[in-house]
Design an enzyme around this catalytic site. Structure first.
Site, PDB file in Angstrom:
ATOM      1  CG  ASP A 154      -2.262   0.581   0.995  1.00 62.72           C
ATOM      2  OD1 ASP A 154      -2.404   1.348   0.030  1.00 62.72           O
ATOM      3  OD2 ASP A 154      -3.200   0.323   1.791  1.00 62.72           O
ATOM      4  CD  GLU A 187       0.807   5.030  -7.370  1.00 60.48           C
ATOM      5  OE1 GLU A 187       1.283   6.126  -7.643  1.00 60.48           O
ATOM      6  OE2 GLU A 187      -0.066   4.480  -8.088  1.00 60.48           O
ATOM      7  CD1 TRP A 188      -4.943   3.274  -3.438  1.00 65.81           C
ATOM      8  CD2 TRP A 188      -3.784   5.044  -2.739  1.00 65.81           C
ATOM      9  NE1 TRP A 188      -4.604   3.067  -2.127  1.00 65.81           N
ATOM     10  CE2 TRP A 188      -3.897   4.138  -1.677  1.00 65.81           C
ATOM     11  CE3 TRP A 188      -3.100   6.250  -2.539  1.00 65.81           C
ATOM     12  CZ2 TRP A 188      -3.349   4.375  -0.416  1.00 65.81           C
ATOM     13  CZ3 TRP A 188      -2.551   6.491  -1.289  1.00 65.81           C
ATOM     14  CH2 TRP A 188      -2.659   5.568  -0.249  1.00 65.81           C
ATOM     15  N   GLY A 189      -3.065   4.554  -8.485  1.00 64.34           N
ATOM     16  CA  GLY A 189      -2.965   5.203  -9.801  1.00 64.34           C
ATOM     17  C   GLY A 189      -2.355   6.588  -9.769  1.00 64.34           C
ATOM     18  CG  ASP A 209      -9.488   2.190  -1.036  1.00 66.36           C
ATOM     19  OD1 ASP A 209      -8.463   2.043  -1.738  1.00 66.36           O
ATOM     20  OD2 ASP A 209      -9.479   2.115   0.202  1.00 66.36           O
TER      21      ASP A 209
HETATM   22  C1  GLA Z   1      -5.949   1.494   1.431  1.00 66.78           C
HETATM   23  C2  GLA Z   1      -6.076   0.453   0.327  1.00 66.78           C
HETATM   24  C3  GLA Z   1      -7.207  -0.502   0.670  1.00 66.78           C
HETATM   25  C4  GLA Z   1      -6.931  -1.174   1.992  1.00 66.78           C
HETATM   26  C5  GLA Z   1      -6.720  -0.130   3.078  1.00 66.78           C
HETATM   27  C6  GLA Z   1      -6.202  -0.741   4.382  1.00 66.78           C
HETATM   28  O1  GLA Z   1      -7.046   2.322   1.475  1.00 66.78           O
HETATM   29  O2  GLA Z   1      -6.303   1.069  -0.911  1.00 66.78           O
HETATM   30  O3  GLA Z   1      -7.360  -1.467  -0.353  1.00 66.78           O
HETATM   31  O4  GLA Z   1      -5.793  -1.988   1.867  1.00 66.78           O
HETATM   32  O5  GLA Z   1      -5.760   0.856   2.684  1.00 66.78           O
HETATM   33  O6  GLA Z   1      -5.949   0.188   5.359  1.00 66.78           O
END
Ligand code: GLA
Length: 409
Positions: A154, A187-189, A209
């Site tokens: 993450d 890393e969410w892009g 997310d």
């Molecule tokens: C981030 C990630 C999620 C999850 C949470 C856990 O938001 O994108 O998929 O793993 O952390 O805290």
């Protein structure tokens, strides 16, 4: 240092890096030749996890037919961590995982499944537990000693860190640890990981997310959650980056967590068409029969797992109705008609007017020349492309067809 010596050194470093890259590629080869399939604790349970949940989930994965359908990873997300010991070794939370991770891995492996774990590139995880910053090699060694098979990594608490460098460090640490572990980047892009992560991990998250709804967005403070359609729309332009061993990850599934059955079917179909990893996010121990049937739809899963590994392209957008096409091995295609609207939508599809062209992969299907048979992967109806396709799509639903041709010369 003279110029010749500097040149030798630079060359040496470059060759070393190339050899490491090859070494990683060989180690990691085959781990995600099709998008990974499994389960993850976060969407349903967040920090309310313990070893019993993980064992019961592994049991349910087998008992409910999910293992037979192809799901194999049981992934523990955030909040499993306790403290580091005096030597800096990470320990599981002793209250929640009293038997330890090696015992849990043995249990999961005993079911013919694999165990995944979670960490973060920062000093702490999103849930405030110890992250791997400064402990990358040590943590990867620890995971290998526990027989872990999958690492989700993450990106919380990483101010001013460079994503490519941080993820490459963990990739190298995993390679050095000597156990093949699938490496899933989360890393969410933000730094466009699709542009650099093909050589770093097996998949990379493309968005913030997922949020458990079909067509909405949730933005409390700084964090954002995106519904199914919002995530789909963010895949525009990304298909060329996906392929065997390196996938655009649209985040874990919310099937079975409260959307309607049509929405759940559409959600799974979209993820399958887009060749995203399929990571379940519901409680497998108590799911309804209808959720179980959705999640074990072999035809839809086969589209996701097709060995060509090509992500679908959008071939038509007509108001709320969109059509996506995914070329499959053996000259087959999957075609998905998606009704984005919360009203019914009618499909009057004249095949003769449609040519499917995937210019990236040099594949096409011309329905003027060739008649394809189709089968509806949800209703199991069949037909062929000699007649117009007429259908009424319920709100937020899909029609997903497998096209096999040619039916006639
Ligand atoms: C981030 C990630 C999620 C999850 C949470 C856990 O938001 O994108 O998929 O793993 O952390 O805290």
């Amino acid at each position: 240092m003279n110029t010749k010596r500097t040149a030798q050194l630079v060359l040496g470093v470059l060759l070393g890096a190339a050899a490491y890259g090859t070494c990683w590629a060989q180690k990691a080869e085959g781990l995600a030749s099709t998008p990974q399939m499994g389960w993850n604790s976060w969407n349903k349970f967040a920090c309310e996890i313990d070893e019993r949940l993980i064992r019961e989930t592994a049991d349910a994965m087998v008992k409910q037919g999910l293992k037979d359908a192809g799901f194999q990873y049981v992934n523990i997300d955030d909040c499993w961590q306790g403290q580091r010991d005096a030597d800096g070794n990470i320990q599981p939370d002793p209250k929640r995982f009293p038997s330890g991770m090696k015992a849990l891995a043995d249990y999961v492996h005993g079911k013919g499944l694999k165990l995944g774990i979670y960490s973060d590139a920062g000093a702490t995880t999103c849930g405030g537990r110890p992250g791997s910053r400064g402990h990358e090699y040590q943590d990867a060694r620890t995971y290998a000693s526990w027989d872990i098979d999958y690492v989700k990594y993450d990106w919380c608490n990483t101010p001013s860190m460079n994503a490519e460098a941080a993820y490459t460090t963990m990739r190298d640490a995993i390679a050095k640890a000597g156990r093949p572990m699938l490496f899933s980047l989360c890393e969410w892009g933000m730094s466009k990981p699709w542009e650099w992560a093909g050589q770093v991990g097996h998949s990379w998250r493309t968005t913030p997310d997922i949020y458990n709804c079909f067509d909405c967005e949730f933005s409390p403070g700084l964090s954002t959650g995106l519904g199914v359609l919002r995530i789909l729309d963010k895949q525009a332009g990304l298909r060329k980056f996906a392929g065997p061993g390196h996938w655009n990850d649209m985040d874990m599934l919310e099937v079975g967590n409260g959307m309607s059955e049509d929405e759940d079917r559409a959600h799974l179909s979209i993820w399958a068409m887009m060749a995203s990893p399929l990571i379940l996010g519901n409680d497998l121990r108590s799911m309804s029969e209808s959720t179980r049937r959705i999640l074990t739809n072999r035809g839809v899963i086969a589209v996701n797992q097709d060995k060509l590994g090509v992500q679908a392209l959008r071939v038509l957008a007509d108001g709320p109705l969109e059509v996506y096409a995914k070329p499959l091995d053996g000259g087959q295609w999957a075609l998905m008609f998606l009704n984005r609207s919360n009203q019914p939508a009618d499909v009057h599809h004249d095949w003769k007017k449609q040519v499917l062209i995937d210019d990236l992969n040099n594949r096409s299907a011309d329905f003027k020349q060739t008649v394809y048979r189709w089968s509806d992967l949800w209703s199991k109806k069949t037909g062929d492309t000699s007649a117009k396709l007429e259908a009424r799509l319920a709100p937020h639903s899909v029609l997903m067809l497998l096209l096999t041709g040619p039916a006639k010369p």
